[in-house]
Design an enzyme around this catalytic site. Structure first.
Site, mmCIF file in Angstrom:
data_model
loop_
_atom_site.group_PDB
_atom_site.id
_atom_site.type_symbol
_atom_site.label_atom_id
_atom_site.label_comp_id
_atom_site.label_asym_id
_atom_site.label_seq_id
_atom_site.Cartn_x
_atom_site.Cartn_y
_atom_site.Cartn_z
ATOM 1 N N GLY A 80 28.653 44.630 72.335
ATOM 2 C CA GLY A 80 27.948 43.570 71.607
ATOM 3 C C GLY A 80 28.227 43.603 70.119
ATOM 4 N N CYS A 81 28.272 44.801 69.540
ATOM 5 C CA CYS A 81 28.512 44.932 68.095
ATOM 6 C C CYS A 81 29.951 44.553 67.724
ATOM 7 C CB CYS A 81 28.204 46.359 67.640
ATOM 8 S SG CYS A 81 26.469 46.816 67.905
ATOM 9 N N THR A 82 30.879 44.843 68.624
ATOM 10 C CA THR A 82 32.277 44.474 68.387
ATOM 11 C C THR A 82 32.434 42.961 68.407
ATOM 12 O OG1 THR A 82 33.113 46.543 69.319
ATOM 13 C CG2 THR A 82 34.636 44.677 69.256
ATOM 14 N N ALA A 122 30.900 41.482 65.219
ATOM 15 C CA ALA A 122 31.762 41.728 64.052
ATOM 16 C C ALA A 122 32.992 40.831 64.079
ATOM 17 C CB ALA A 122 32.173 43.198 64.011
#
Length: 227
Positions: free
Chosen positions: A43-45, A48
């Site tokens: 999710g964070c990738t 970003a």
């Protein structure tokens, strides 16, 4: 957690390159301050990379993007390099900004409680006050929401090469009949070429026979002279 209209809490944190970053450095600009749980997780990738892909549109709207998590500057550096991120990632292992913005606290996952970071984004105006808060971000479509709040629209997805390739196909297809039409002409020229070769071969054979005849006649004449 600060709400719209509140003064945005200040901070001083290192980015992935070790540069010290403060909120006051960006006074007079819109700041998109987004908090995320951990580097290089699915999710964070995606989040970003979505900010990366729309970074030009965000800058055109007069905004600065800053990502924050509790990861170290070294981990941020690897994450930024791996995905070619074009904005600062701030390291907050001591939870200075995380607690000031109310994104650090108890979370529950599969019935297990733990301390962690809530995915949240704050849009801070040029006057240093919070303009809008997304307290529980859903990654898909989030950057479009931020752009809309800035009065901007998303940049087109970078897939312009595909239509050009597709457009070339009809031209290639159109060239096929011409190539096919040229085939009979090439086929028709074959007999003429064959006839010309045959003519040359016949002329060579004829010349050879003449030479042989003369040589034979000369030999007979020499024999008679010896008698």
């Amino acid at each position: 957690m600060p709400q719209a209209g509140d003064a945005a809490p200040g901070f001083q944190l290192p980015d992935q390159d070790g540069n010290s970053v403060t909120l006051s450095q960006h006074a007079g600009k819109n700041v998109v301050l987004y908090f995320y749980p951990k580097d290089d997780t699915p999710g964070c990738t995606k989040e970003a990379c979505d900010f990366r892909d729309q970074h030009s549109a965000l800058r055109a709207a007069g905004a600065v993007v800053l990502g924050v998590s509790a990861d170290s500057a070294e981990r941020h550096k690897k994450f930024a390099a791996k995905y070619n991120l074009s904005f600062p990632l701030l390291a907050d292992p001591d939870r200075q900004a995380l607690e000031a913005y109310g994104v650090w606290g108890e979370k529950t996952l599969y019935g297990r409680k733990f301390q962690g970071i809530t995915r949240a984004t704050f849009l801070i105006g040029p006057d240093g006050r919070v303009k809008q808060v997304w307290p529980k971000v859903k990654v898909s479509g989030h950057v479009d929401e931020v752009l809309a709040a800035l009065g901007a629209s998303s940049a087109p997805a970078p897939k312009a090469a595909a239509p050009a390739k597709k457009a070339a196909a009809p031209a290639k297809k159109a060239a096929a009949p011409a190539k096919k039409a040229a085939a009979p002409a090439k086929k028709a020229a074959a007999p003429a070429k064959k006839a010309a070769v045959k003519k040359v071969v016949a002329a060579v054979k004829g010349a050879a026979r003449k030479v042989a005849t003369r040589a034979k006649a000369g030999a007979k004449g020499a024999a008679r002279a010896r008698r």
